[in-house]
Write a protein that holds these residues in place. Structure first.
Motif, PDB file in Angstrom:
ATOM      1  N   GLY A   9       0.699  -1.243  -0.086  1.00  0.00           N
ATOM      2  CA  GLY A   9      -0.096  -0.147   0.130  1.00  0.00           C
ATOM      3  C   GLY A   9       0.892   1.363   0.090  1.00  0.00           C
ATOM      4  O   GLY A   9       2.025   1.253  -0.305  1.00  0.00           O
ATOM      5  N   GLN A  10       0.187   2.193   0.254  1.00  0.00           N
ATOM      6  CA  GLN A  10       0.874   3.558   0.355  1.00  0.00           C
ATOM      7  C   GLN A  10       1.849   3.466   1.299  1.00  0.00           C
ATOM      8  O   GLN A  10       1.695   3.010   2.343  1.00  0.00           O
ATOM      9  CB  GLN A  10      -0.107   4.726   0.629  1.00  0.00           C
ATOM     10  CG  GLN A  10      -0.935   5.293  -0.774  1.00  0.00           C
ATOM     11  CD  GLN A  10      -1.680   6.465  -0.343  1.00  0.00           C
ATOM     12  OE1 GLN A  10      -2.741   6.422  -0.472  1.00  0.00           O
ATOM     13  NE2 GLN A  10      -1.182   7.645  -0.376  1.00  0.00           N
ATOM     14  N   GLY A  11       3.287   4.514   1.039  1.00  0.00           N
ATOM     15  CA  GLY A  11       4.161   4.297   2.012  1.00  0.00           C
ATOM     16  C   GLY A  11       5.493   3.653   1.106  1.00  0.00           C
ATOM     17  O   GLY A  11       6.433   3.987   1.591  1.00  0.00           O
ATOM     18  N   SER A  12       5.016   2.845  -0.004  1.00  0.00           N
ATOM     19  CA  SER A  12       5.934   1.952  -0.403  1.00  0.00           C
ATOM     20  C   SER A  12       6.462   2.525  -1.768  1.00  0.00           C
ATOM     21  O   SER A  12       7.428   2.007  -2.290  1.00  0.00           O
ATOM     22  CB  SER A  12       5.454   0.417  -0.651  1.00  0.00           C
ATOM     23  OG  SER A  12       4.360   0.604  -1.688  1.00  0.00           O
ATOM     24  N   GLN A  58      -1.314   6.366  -5.594  1.00  0.00           N
ATOM     25  CA  GLN A  58      -1.914   5.270  -5.808  1.00  0.00           C
ATOM     26  C   GLN A  58      -2.041   4.559  -7.238  1.00  0.00           C
ATOM     27  O   GLN A  58      -2.219   3.522  -7.480  1.00  0.00           O
ATOM     28  CB  GLN A  58      -3.499   5.646  -5.311  1.00  0.00           C
ATOM     29  CG  GLN A  58      -3.549   5.941  -3.859  1.00  0.00           C
ATOM     30  CD  GLN A  58      -4.966   5.875  -3.547  1.00  0.00           C
ATOM     31  OE1 GLN A  58      -5.977   5.793  -4.015  1.00  0.00           O
ATOM     32  NE2 GLN A  58      -5.122   6.455  -2.199  1.00  0.00           N
ATOM     33  N   LEU A  59      -1.917   5.540  -8.354  1.00  0.00           N
ATOM     34  CA  LEU A  59      -1.967   5.162  -9.667  1.00  0.00           C
ATOM     35  C   LEU A  59      -0.703   4.527  -9.751  1.00  0.00           C
ATOM     36  O   LEU A  59      -0.421   3.504 -10.530  1.00  0.00           O
ATOM     37  CB  LEU A  59      -2.182   6.421 -10.661  1.00  0.00           C
ATOM     38  CG  LEU A  59      -3.428   7.029 -10.883  1.00  0.00           C
ATOM     39  CD1 LEU A  59      -3.635   8.064 -11.561  1.00  0.00           C
ATOM     40  CD2 LEU A  59      -4.356   5.707 -11.693  1.00  0.00           C
ATOM     41  N   CYS A  60       0.361   5.035  -9.440  1.00  0.00           N
ATOM     42  CA  CYS A  60       1.795   4.313  -9.639  1.00  0.00           C
ATOM     43  C   CYS A  60       1.941   2.942  -8.724  1.00  0.00           C
ATOM     44  O   CYS A  60       2.447   2.055  -9.483  1.00  0.00           O
ATOM     45  CB  CYS A  60       3.003   5.396  -8.920  1.00  0.00           C
ATOM     46  SG  CYS A  60       3.325   6.721  -9.883  1.00  0.00           S
ATOM     47  N   LEU A  61       1.573   2.616  -7.771  1.00  0.00           N
ATOM     48  CA  LEU A  61       1.205   1.579  -7.203  1.00  0.00           C
ATOM     49  C   LEU A  61       0.558   0.692  -8.119  1.00  0.00           C
ATOM     50  O   LEU A  61       0.954  -0.643  -7.902  1.00  0.00           O
ATOM     51  CB  LEU A  61       0.871   1.599  -5.672  1.00  0.00           C
ATOM     52  CG  LEU A  61       1.676   2.530  -4.824  1.00  0.00           C
ATOM     53  CD1 LEU A  61       0.954   2.571  -3.360  1.00  0.00           C
ATOM     54  CD2 LEU A  61       3.259   1.641  -4.512  1.00  0.00           C
ATOM     55  N   LEU A  62      -0.632   1.027  -8.481  1.00  0.00           N
ATOM     56  CA  LEU A  62      -1.556   0.047  -9.217  1.00  0.00           C
ATOM     57  C   LEU A  62      -0.572  -0.351 -10.444  1.00  0.00           C
ATOM     58  O   LEU A  62      -0.566  -1.527 -10.798  1.00  0.00           O
ATOM     59  CB  LEU A  62      -2.620   0.766  -9.766  1.00  0.00           C
ATOM     60  CG  LEU A  62      -3.537   0.220 -10.759  1.00  0.00           C
ATOM     61  CD1 LEU A  62      -4.146  -1.265 -10.381  1.00  0.00           C
ATOM     62  CD2 LEU A  62      -4.637   1.215 -11.054  1.00  0.00           C
ATOM     63  N   LEU A  85      -2.523  -4.994   0.367  1.00  0.00           N
ATOM     64  CA  LEU A  85      -2.968  -3.923   1.601  1.00  0.00           C
ATOM     65  C   LEU A  85      -3.362  -2.605   0.966  1.00  0.00           C
ATOM     66  O   LEU A  85      -2.573  -1.987   0.241  1.00  0.00           O
ATOM     67  CB  LEU A  85      -1.466  -3.772   2.547  1.00  0.00           C
ATOM     68  CG  LEU A  85      -1.466  -3.229   3.804  1.00  0.00           C
ATOM     69  CD1 LEU A  85      -0.393  -3.619   4.568  1.00  0.00           C
ATOM     70  CD2 LEU A  85      -1.683  -1.742   3.591  1.00  0.00           C
ATOM     71  N   SER A  86      -4.573  -2.226   1.451  1.00  0.00           N
ATOM     72  CA  SER A  86      -5.054  -0.996   0.835  1.00  0.00           C
ATOM     73  C   SER A  86      -5.135  -0.748  -0.474  1.00  0.00           C
ATOM     74  O   SER A  86      -5.835  -1.590  -1.165  1.00  0.00           O
ATOM     75  CB  SER A  86      -4.329   0.159   1.507  1.00  0.00           C
ATOM     76  OG  SER A  86      -4.886   1.243   1.520  1.00  0.00           O
ATOM     77  N   ILE A  87      -4.450   0.215  -1.036  1.00  0.00           N
ATOM     78  CA  ILE A  87      -4.339   0.320  -2.647  1.00  0.00           C
ATOM     79  C   ILE A  87      -3.914  -0.875  -3.373  1.00  0.00           C
ATOM     80  O   ILE A  87      -4.359  -1.158  -4.488  1.00  0.00           O
ATOM     81  CB  ILE A  87      -3.548   1.596  -2.998  1.00  0.00           C
ATOM     82  CG1 ILE A  87      -3.699   1.948  -4.484  1.00  0.00           C
ATOM     83  CG2 ILE A  87      -2.203   1.354  -2.545  1.00  0.00           C
ATOM     84  CD1 ILE A  87      -5.132   2.025  -5.012  1.00  0.00           C
ATOM     85  N   LEU A 110     -10.234   8.022  -9.306  1.00  0.00           N
ATOM     86  CA  LEU A 110     -11.386   8.537  -8.650  1.00  0.00           C
ATOM     87  C   LEU A 110     -10.955   8.301  -7.133  1.00  0.00           C
ATOM     88  O   LEU A 110     -11.272   9.269  -6.048  1.00  0.00           O
ATOM     89  CB  LEU A 110     -12.643   7.879  -8.983  1.00  0.00           C
ATOM     90  CG  LEU A 110     -13.702   8.230  -8.149  1.00  0.00           C
ATOM     91  CD1 LEU A 110     -14.050   9.783  -8.133  1.00  0.00           C
ATOM     92  CD2 LEU A 110     -15.165   7.338  -8.532  1.00  0.00           C
ATOM     93  N   ARG A 111     -10.685   7.299  -6.763  1.00  0.00           N
ATOM     94  CA  ARG A 111     -10.320   6.876  -5.151  1.00  0.00           C
ATOM     95  C   ARG A 111      -9.301   7.916  -4.527  1.00  0.00           C
ATOM     96  O   ARG A 111      -9.388   8.415  -3.608  1.00  0.00           O
ATOM     97  CB  ARG A 111      -9.821   5.228  -5.355  1.00  0.00           C
ATOM     98  CG  ARG A 111      -9.659   4.930  -3.633  1.00  0.00           C
ATOM     99  CD  ARG A 111      -8.784   3.731  -3.787  1.00  0.00           C
ATOM    100  NE  ARG A 111      -8.631   2.800  -2.475  1.00  0.00           N
ATOM    101  CZ  ARG A 111      -7.758   2.885  -1.805  1.00  0.00           C
ATOM    102  NH1 ARG A 111      -6.670   3.656  -1.988  1.00  0.00           N
ATOM    103  NH2 ARG A 111      -7.717   2.141  -0.487  1.00  0.00           N
ATOM    104  N   GLY A 112      -8.248   8.007  -5.169  1.00  0.00           N
ATOM    105  CA  GLY A 112      -7.300   9.011  -4.880  1.00  0.00           C
ATOM    106  C   GLY A 112      -7.846  10.519  -4.841  1.00  0.00           C
ATOM    107  O   GLY A 112      -7.521  11.150  -3.739  1.00  0.00           O
ATOM    108  N   ARG A 113      -8.647  10.917  -5.857  1.00  0.00           N
ATOM    109  CA  ARG A 113      -9.148  12.174  -5.925  1.00  0.00           C
ATOM    110  C   ARG A 113     -10.169  12.148  -4.521  1.00  0.00           C
ATOM    111  O   ARG A 113     -10.412  13.391  -3.942  1.00  0.00           O
ATOM    112  CB  ARG A 113      -9.951  12.395  -6.846  1.00  0.00           C
ATOM    113  CG  ARG A 113      -9.112  12.620  -8.019  1.00  0.00           C
ATOM    114  CD  ARG A 113      -9.889  12.868  -9.610  1.00  0.00           C
ATOM    115  NE  ARG A 113      -8.879  13.049 -10.731  1.00  0.00           N
ATOM    116  CZ  ARG A 113      -9.250  13.198 -11.995  1.00  0.00           C
ATOM    117  NH1 ARG A 113     -10.279  12.770 -12.334  1.00  0.00           N
ATOM    118  NH2 ARG A 113      -8.424  13.401 -12.781  1.00  0.00           N
TER     119      ARG A 113
END
Length: 311
Positions: A9-12, A58-62, A85-87, A110-113
């Motif tokens: 998830g975010q943080g990575s 979030q887009l980068c992780l996806l 985990l999360s995103i 949309l999620r990120g926005r």
């Protein structure tokens, strides 16, 4: 014996993460697809400046998760199970065949926005290490109020708990946790209070949008980190994805569920190693791999496990 892919998830996230993806046709195709859907070059999303935005993160992780997983799948190193985990649940759902990549890109944008717009400042998350969930929960209950909202958000390990809330609440939680013997407390690289009721309204809006896309029955076992169990119906998985921003993450129990379902190897897909370390508390140390490094070595280890299992 099965293999589970773990998506962080975010943080990575890290600057340049899309630029350093493997030189592979699957990566090239994934980046091209992302550019077509988003209308921007995805390689503009991973600069240090761009990654100040929750949307870009979030887009980068996806994109990175899907690209690396596709590379391994095309090299005959596919997972049997996926969990995120999360995103990270979103690339997991794409790799499981539940969502088309194009739909995932639109919904994650949309999620990120929604998340970024709800809490542009003054909120976030903090990790408490060394205390168990009942201890952290008691501290959170002492701090929580209308003026200082705080919630237990992630149960990453038996003694690694993440709290979400306002800056003022998190400062109090961290101070009290240290006073009660926590081995470490730290704010996370998160600008929003995820995995708690503060995002209920945003999750409901995302769920309404997600319900309009075409979802498919999973081709690989999808394990929800919000429920710590496998889900097999497409509509339930889509609901799980939309609402996971407002529900606690049960990561330790998710890994244990994967192990109970027969997983004996866990592969972190392009993360910074946090999920690798957490998985070592559930899987044998030599059965936890990080695909953020040399993919050939990961592929060889996965294929070796499969050969041993077939004997």
């Amino acid at each position: 014996m099965s293999i589970v892919f773990m998506f962080p998830g975010q943080g990575s996230q890290r600057a340049g993460m899309l630029h350093t993806l493997p030189a592979d046709p699957a990566v090239t195709q994934t980046l091209a697809e992302a550019g077509d859907v988003l209308g921007v070059d995805p390689l503009t999303l991973d600069t240090a400046e761009a990654l100040q935005s929750t949307v870009a993160v979030q887009l980068c992780l996806l994109i990175a998760g899907v690209a690396v997983a596709r590379t391994l799948v095309q090299q005959d190193a596919a997972p049997d199970m996926v969990a995120g985990l999360s995103i990270g649940a979103w690339p997991a759902a794409v790799v499981a065949g539940v969502l088309d990549f194009s739909d995932a890109l639109r919904l994650v944008r949309l999620r990120g926005r929604l998340m970024e717009g709800a809490y542009p400042s003054g909120y976030g998350m903090a990790a408490i290490v060394g205390l168990a969930e009942p201890e952290v929960g008691a501290i959170v209950a002492q701090v929580h109020s209308a003026a200082t909202p705080a919630y237990v958000a992630n149960l990453n390990a038996e003694r690694q708990i993440v709290v979400a809330g306002s800056d003022a609440a998190l400062a109090q939680v961290m101070a009290r946790a240290q006073a009660q013997g926590a081995s470490s407390v730290a704010r996370l690289c998160m600008a929003v209070p995820s995995h708690c009721p503060l995002l209920d309204a945003q999750a409901a809006e995302l769920a309404a949008a997600a319900a309009k896309v075409t979802a498919h029955a999973p081709q690989r076992t999808y394990i929800s980190s919000s429920r710590a169990r496998a889900l097999f119906r497409a509509n339930l998985i889509v609901e799980d994805l939309a609402w996971n921003m407002a529900r606690p993450v049960l990561w330790h129990d998710t890994l244990r569920h994967a192990f109970e379902r027969g997983a004996r190897m866990a592969v972190e897909v392009l993360g910074g190693g946090a999920l690798t370390r957490l998985a070592q508390g559930v899987f044998a140390d030599d059965a936890v791999l990080n695909a953020g490094g040399e993919l050939d070595a990961v592929r060889v280890r996965m294929q070796r496990l499969r050969r041993l299992d077939s004997r």
